[in-house]
Design a protein around this motif. Structure first.
Motif, PDB file in Angstrom:
ATOM      1  N   HIS A 164       0.824  -1.217   0.000  1.00  0.00           N
ATOM      2  CA  HIS A 164       0.000   0.000   0.000  1.00  0.00           C
ATOM      3  C   HIS A 164       0.857   1.266   0.000  1.00  0.00           C
ATOM      4  O   HIS A 164       0.678   2.151   0.834  1.00  0.00           O
ATOM      5  N   VAL A 165       1.810   1.334  -0.935  1.00  0.00           N
ATOM      6  CA  VAL A 165       2.675   2.509  -1.042  1.00  0.00           C
ATOM      7  C   VAL A 165       2.517   3.161  -2.412  1.00  0.00           C
ATOM      8  O   VAL A 165       2.269   2.486  -3.414  1.00  0.00           O
ATOM      9  N   THR A 166       2.659   4.462  -2.437  1.00  0.00           N
ATOM     10  CA  THR A 166       2.603   5.233  -3.677  1.00  0.00           C
ATOM     11  C   THR A 166       3.995   5.305  -4.297  1.00  0.00           C
ATOM     12  O   THR A 166       4.992   4.909  -3.683  1.00  0.00           O
ATOM     13  N   ASP A 167       4.057   5.835  -5.497  1.00  0.00           N
ATOM     14  CA  ASP A 167       5.359   6.056  -6.137  1.00  0.00           C
ATOM     15  C   ASP A 167       6.228   6.948  -5.262  1.00  0.00           C
ATOM     16  O   ASP A 167       7.425   6.704  -5.113  1.00  0.00           O
ATOM     17  N   THR A 168       5.623   7.971  -4.692  1.00  0.00           N
ATOM     18  CA  THR A 168       6.370   8.906  -3.843  1.00  0.00           C
ATOM     19  C   THR A 168       6.918   8.200  -2.607  1.00  0.00           C
ATOM     20  O   THR A 168       8.089   8.385  -2.247  1.00  0.00           O
ATOM     21  N   ASP A 169       6.081   7.385  -1.964  1.00  0.00           N
ATOM     22  CA  ASP A 169       6.531   6.638  -0.786  1.00  0.00           C
ATOM     23  C   ASP A 169       7.693   5.710  -1.138  1.00  0.00           C
ATOM     24  O   ASP A 169       8.687   5.630  -0.397  1.00  0.00           O
ATOM     25  N   LEU A 170       7.558   5.004  -2.247  1.00  0.00           N
ATOM     26  CA  LEU A 170       8.591   4.069  -2.664  1.00  0.00           C
ATOM     27  C   LEU A 170       9.882   4.801  -3.013  1.00  0.00           C
ATOM     28  O   LEU A 170      10.974   4.357  -2.642  1.00  0.00           O
ATOM     29  N   ALA A 171       9.759   5.908  -3.691  1.00  0.00           N
ATOM     30  CA  ALA A 171      10.940   6.696  -4.053  1.00  0.00           C
ATOM     31  C   ALA A 171      11.667   7.180  -2.807  1.00  0.00           C
ATOM     32  O   ALA A 171      12.894   7.039  -2.690  1.00  0.00           O
ATOM     33  N   PHE A 172      10.929   7.722  -1.864  1.00  0.00           N
ATOM     34  CA  PHE A 172      11.542   8.236  -0.638  1.00  0.00           C
ATOM     35  C   PHE A 172      12.242   7.114   0.130  1.00  0.00           C
ATOM     36  O   PHE A 172      13.393   7.259   0.542  1.00  0.00           O
ATOM     37  N   ALA A 173      11.567   6.002   0.289  1.00  0.00           N
ATOM     38  CA  ALA A 173      12.112   4.897   1.081  1.00  0.00           C
ATOM     39  C   ALA A 173      13.320   4.244   0.409  1.00  0.00           C
ATOM     40  O   ALA A 173      14.242   3.792   1.089  1.00  0.00           O
ATOM     41  N   SER A 174      13.333   4.198  -0.911  1.00  0.00           N
ATOM     42  CA  SER A 174      14.422   3.532  -1.630  1.00  0.00           C
ATOM     43  C   SER A 174      15.551   4.492  -2.014  1.00  0.00           C
ATOM     44  O   SER A 174      16.540   4.071  -2.605  1.00  0.00           O
ATOM     45  N   HIS A 175      15.386   5.764  -1.693  1.00  0.00           N
ATOM     46  CA  HIS A 175      16.386   6.807  -1.993  1.00  0.00           C
ATOM     47  C   HIS A 175      16.576   7.011  -3.494  1.00  0.00           C
ATOM     48  O   HIS A 175      17.672   7.303  -3.954  1.00  0.00           O
ATOM     49  N   LEU A 176      15.491   6.828  -4.238  1.00  0.00           N
ATOM     50  CA  LEU A 176      15.492   7.137  -5.664  1.00  0.00           C
ATOM     51  C   LEU A 176      14.474   8.247  -5.903  1.00  0.00           C
ATOM     52  O   LEU A 176      13.596   8.470  -5.075  1.00  0.00           O
ATOM     53  N   SER A 177      14.576   8.908  -7.032  1.00  0.00           N
ATOM     54  CA  SER A 177      13.610   9.973  -7.320  1.00  0.00           C
ATOM     55  C   SER A 177      12.296   9.370  -7.828  1.00  0.00           C
ATOM     56  O   SER A 177      12.261   8.249  -8.354  1.00  0.00           O
ATOM     57  N   VAL A 178      11.232  10.126  -7.674  1.00  0.00           N
ATOM     58  CA  VAL A 178       9.933   9.699  -8.189  1.00  0.00           C
ATOM     59  C   VAL A 178      10.026   9.504  -9.708  1.00  0.00           C
ATOM     60  O   VAL A 178       9.446   8.559 -10.255  1.00  0.00           O
TER      61      VAL A 178
END
Length: 63
Positions: free
Chosen positions: A20-34
């Motif tokens: 249940h994560v958005t692109d933004t959540d995944l980007a932030f958590a993985s240290h990659l940009s959206v």
């Protein structure tokens, strides 16, 4: 889209649905940009093999 990029896209989408994560959540958590996450999901844009590995590593570690 190549088979490998299609697998990457499917893995990202499956992960997002399961966690249940958005692109933004995944980007932030993985240290990659959206933008990188979007590029990987669509198979378009620029991203490196290292960035792909970084995302796979994050998704594997947080399962």
């Amino acid at each position: 889209m190549s088979h490998q990029l299609e697998e990457l896209s499917d893995a990202i989408i499956d992960y997002q649905v399961q966690h249940h994560v958005t692109d933004t959540d995944l980007a932030f958590a993985s240290h990659l940009s959206v933008e990188k996450i979007h590029a990987m999901k669509t198979g378009e844009g620029e991203f490196t093999p290292e960035e792909i590995n970084q995302l796979y590593d994050y998704m594997a570690a947080s399962h």
